[in-house]
Design a protein around this motif. Sequence first.
Motif, PDB file in Angstrom:
ATOM      1  N   VAL A   7       4.216   8.799   4.052  1.00  0.00           N
ATOM      2  CA  VAL A   7       2.819   8.830   3.616  1.00  0.00           C
ATOM      3  C   VAL A   7       2.000   9.373   4.781  1.00  0.00           C
ATOM      4  O   VAL A   7       1.890   8.722   5.828  1.00  0.00           O
ATOM      5  N   TYR A   8       1.437  10.551   4.611  1.00  0.00           N
ATOM      6  CA  TYR A   8       0.648  11.195   5.659  1.00  0.00           C
ATOM      7  C   TYR A   8      -0.821  10.826   5.446  1.00  0.00           C
ATOM      8  O   TYR A   8      -1.390  11.081   4.377  1.00  0.00           O
ATOM      9  N   ILE A   9      -1.433  10.215   6.441  1.00  0.00           N
ATOM     10  CA  ILE A   9      -2.812   9.750   6.351  1.00  0.00           C
ATOM     11  C   ILE A   9      -3.695  10.627   7.233  1.00  0.00           C
ATOM     12  O   ILE A   9      -3.482  10.709   8.447  1.00  0.00           O
ATOM     13  N   ALA A  17      -7.697   4.441   9.189  1.00  0.00           N
ATOM     14  CA  ALA A  17      -6.341   4.981   9.144  1.00  0.00           C
ATOM     15  C   ALA A  17      -5.321   3.924   9.559  1.00  0.00           C
ATOM     16  O   ALA A  17      -4.258   3.785   8.948  1.00  0.00           O
ATOM     17  N   ASP A  18      -5.661   3.162  10.620  1.00  0.00           N
ATOM     18  CA  ASP A  18      -4.760   2.092  11.077  1.00  0.00           C
ATOM     19  C   ASP A  18      -4.582   1.036   9.993  1.00  0.00           C
ATOM     20  O   ASP A  18      -3.471   0.548   9.765  1.00  0.00           O
ATOM     21  N   SER A  19      -5.672   0.688   9.340  1.00  0.00           N
ATOM     22  CA  SER A  19      -5.617  -0.336   8.291  1.00  0.00           C
ATOM     23  C   SER A  19      -4.733   0.105   7.140  1.00  0.00           C
ATOM     24  O   SER A  19      -3.882  -0.663   6.661  1.00  0.00           O
ATOM     25  N   LEU A  24       0.512  -0.129   4.229  1.00  0.00           N
ATOM     26  CA  LEU A  24       1.642   0.566   3.610  1.00  0.00           C
ATOM     27  C   LEU A  24       2.958   0.239   4.300  1.00  0.00           C
ATOM     28  O   LEU A  24       3.992   0.048   3.648  1.00  0.00           O
ATOM     29  N   GLU A  25       2.936   0.156   5.620  1.00  0.00           N
ATOM     30  CA  GLU A  25       4.163  -0.156   6.353  1.00  0.00           C
ATOM     31  C   GLU A  25       4.629  -1.585   6.086  1.00  0.00           C
ATOM     32  O   GLU A  25       5.820  -1.880   6.176  1.00  0.00           O
ATOM     33  N   ARG A 108      -9.030  -2.243  -3.664  1.00  0.00           N
ATOM     34  CA  ARG A 108      -8.109  -3.370  -3.544  1.00  0.00           C
ATOM     35  C   ARG A 108      -6.786  -2.897  -2.952  1.00  0.00           C
ATOM     36  O   ARG A 108      -6.317  -1.793  -3.252  1.00  0.00           O
ATOM     37  N   ASP A 109      -6.190  -3.734  -2.121  1.00  0.00           N
ATOM     38  CA  ASP A 109      -4.926  -3.376  -1.473  1.00  0.00           C
ATOM     39  C   ASP A 109      -3.864  -2.981  -2.491  1.00  0.00           C
ATOM     40  O   ASP A 109      -3.181  -1.958  -2.339  1.00  0.00           O
ATOM     41  N   GLN A 110      -3.719  -3.789  -3.543  1.00  0.00           N
ATOM     42  CA  GLN A 110      -2.671  -3.516  -4.520  1.00  0.00           C
ATOM     43  C   GLN A 110      -2.947  -2.220  -5.280  1.00  0.00           C
ATOM     44  O   GLN A 110      -2.017  -1.477  -5.611  1.00  0.00           O
TER      45      GLN A 110
END
Length: 207
Positions: A7-9, A17-19, A24-25, A108-110
Amino acid sequence: MNTKQTVYIVDDDSDVADSMSMLLESTGLRTEQYHSAEEFLKTPIDLLVGCLILDVRMPDMSGLDLHQEIKRNNANLPVVFVTGHGDVPMAVQAMKNGALEFLQKPFRDQEFIDCVNRALKTNSEALDELNRRRSIQARIDSLTKREYEIMRLIAAGNITKVVASKLSISPRTVEIHRARTMEKMQAKTLAQLVQMVVEVEHQEAVG
């Protein structure tokens, strides 16, 4: 080619970006971060496998402009736009240009994870289809000129006697070449052979 999906951010806000990367990780996905379009363009775009999370508003080159560049170099890399300043026209433009999704912060995260997984699935399916077409083309390239001629004539609906007449060879010779062609093309039935020829003709027509 690196076949590991990533996944390229691309987001000029390093905290955001860190969040996204950490989220995802935490689900087992691999990520890479870039903080400008220019930085991302230094990568070999045509070799990237996975999907792209792209901020819309960035200094110098916008996310929409970067998307156009990506499409020219890697049409199979799905793009998910995220922005805190999105508006309807921007979203419409992104979707018209082929973006998979347009998410507005905060999300939302999900919802974000599900969207990324859909993008990765889309990429995987596109690459499978590309590899399948390349495999068919490789088989066609293995045919002799005569085998290729006979295959095209048979696929056009000509019976053995007609093919023989058109090529000024015996029906028996046609049958021998057809058997070799079926074997090289890995076609178990005439219908499978015809389908492969139709697909190749379609790809040639659309470029």
